[in-house]
Write an enzyme that holds these catalytic residues in place. Structure first.
Site, PDB file in Angstrom:
ATOM      1  CB  ALA A 121     -40.344  -7.448 -97.868  1.00  0.00           C
ATOM      2  CB  VAL A 178     -38.508  -6.187 -94.219  1.00  0.00           C
ATOM      3  CG1 VAL A 178     -38.973  -5.701 -95.115  1.00  0.00           C
ATOM      4  CG2 VAL A 178     -36.996  -5.263 -93.819  1.00  0.00           C
ATOM      5  CB  CYS A 179     -43.952  -5.849 -93.700  1.00  0.00           C
ATOM      6  SG  CYS A 179     -45.393  -7.071 -93.952  1.00  0.00           S
ATOM      7  CB  VAL A 180     -42.993 -11.547 -94.812  1.00  0.00           C
ATOM      8  CG1 VAL A 180     -44.541 -11.508 -93.868  1.00  0.00           C
ATOM      9  CG2 VAL A 180     -42.380 -12.726 -95.825  1.00  0.00           C
TER      10      VAL A 180
END
Lengths: 119, 120, 98
Positions: free
Chosen positions: A82, A77-79
């Site tokens: 997110a 998941v892209c930080v």
């Protein structure tokens, strides 16, 4: 063949996540490897373990977790995406991890094909 | 590390959705991985390069200056679809940065020579 | 190159834009894009022309879900998810026209 997958939309609102999931299953059934699924934009919502769909509906989040558990698919998941949307380690479903965009570029470099699913 | 040809296809207008902004983020990271990066602007994506964006009133970050900074990251392959510009009554003078304007045939060849094509 | 379209051609310009650039590529219609390949649809003429020269595929589960699997135009080939995977593998690269 090694596949990388990118999912740009959240669960239930768009079909993108469903199609990406079916693609991954079919690829694995064909003997291919799905190295990583990268979730970007609203796609990060696929990782929330707080989702509770009705009994008679598919459970999109659990489905991804199961794919990770059974086939070692790396769910990233892209930080930045997110954090913008309230997805954090404490509400992450099993099999998902939070990391940077470099993980998307890396799978683009390493996989034979990168397939994008979105709106 | 392997160098691949990454192409970013930008077909959406800025601000109405987040895609243009988040595409730029990936572009910068891809360049940091020393990959061969191209950007294509077509359809409403050409509006991303429109000069004079003022976002104060909508309280969004104005990310259009980033297109001018791309050169500093060795990202110099910016392509614009001629027909998309014409359909929107835009010329190169309306754009923030120098670009290469391509015909549809030239774009077809450009697409075909890529390893990874990303769109948002 | 495999071109993947997922939106209705009457809602978005992705099919039209793609057809301008398709060259010698292959076309796959998924999700809401499958309607374009149905008989009498406003985009079906354009698709028939392309299908005469190039490979055009539709994703069957999406056609079935939308009740249009029995009205696909001639020349368009049907694939399931496994066929989708094969198309991605067979083509040197792919582009999802989002």
């Amino acid at each position: 063949m090694k596949f990388g997958i990118m999912v740009n939309e959240g669960p239930y609102q768009h079909q993108a996540s469903d199609t990406a999931y079916q693609f991954c299953r079919a690829a694995i059934a064909r003997g291919h490897t799905v190295q990583r699924v990268f979730f970007y934009h609203d796609g990060v919502n696929n990782a929330s373990r707080l989702t509770e769909p009705p009994q008679d509906d598919r459970n999109v989040v659990q489905r991804w977790s199961k794919l990770a558990e059974e086939h070692g698919v790396d769910l990233v998941v892209c930080v930045a995406a997110a954090l913008r949307r309230g997805i954090k380690d404490e509400n992450l479903a099993p099999g998902f991890r939070i990391s940077g965009l470099g993980q998307l570029v890396e799978v683009g470099i390493q996989a034979d094909r990168l397939v994008v699913f979105g709106d | 590390m392997t160098t691949k040809k990454f192409m970013f296809v930008n077909r959406k207008a800025p601000y109405g959705t987040v895609y243009a902004l988040e595409s730029l983020e990936v572009v910068l990271i891809t360049a940091a991985f020393d990959q061969d990066v191209s950007l294509v602007f077509m359809d409403d994506g050409v509006y991303q390069l429109k000069k004079g964006q003022q976002t104060k009133g909508i309280e969004h970050k104005n990310f259009s200056p980033t297109y001018r900074a791309l050169e500093g990251y060795d990202i110099e392959k910016l392509y614009v679809d001629r027909e998309s510009m014409t359909a929107r009554s835009l010329t190169e003078d309306d754009l923030l940065v120098p670009v290469t304007v391509l015909s549809r045939d030239q774009l077809t060849s450009l697409f075909e020579e890529q390893d990874v094509v990303l769109s948002f | 190159m495999l071109h993947i379209i997922n939106k209705s051609s009457l809602e978005r310009g992705s099919l039209d834009s793609c057809l301008e650039l398709i060259g010698t590529g292959t076309l796959l219609l998924i999700e809401d894009a499958v309607y374009a390949a149905t008989r009498g649809h406003a985009s079906s003429g354009k698709l028939s022309e392309i299908a005469a020269k190039r490979n055009v595929f539709v994703l069957v589960p999406d056609c079935e879900a939308r009740g249009v699997a029995d009205r696909l135009i001639e020349g368009v080939k049907a694939v399931d998810y496994g066929g989708f995977v094969d198309l991605v593998a067979e083509n040197p690269n792919c582009h999802s026209w989002l």
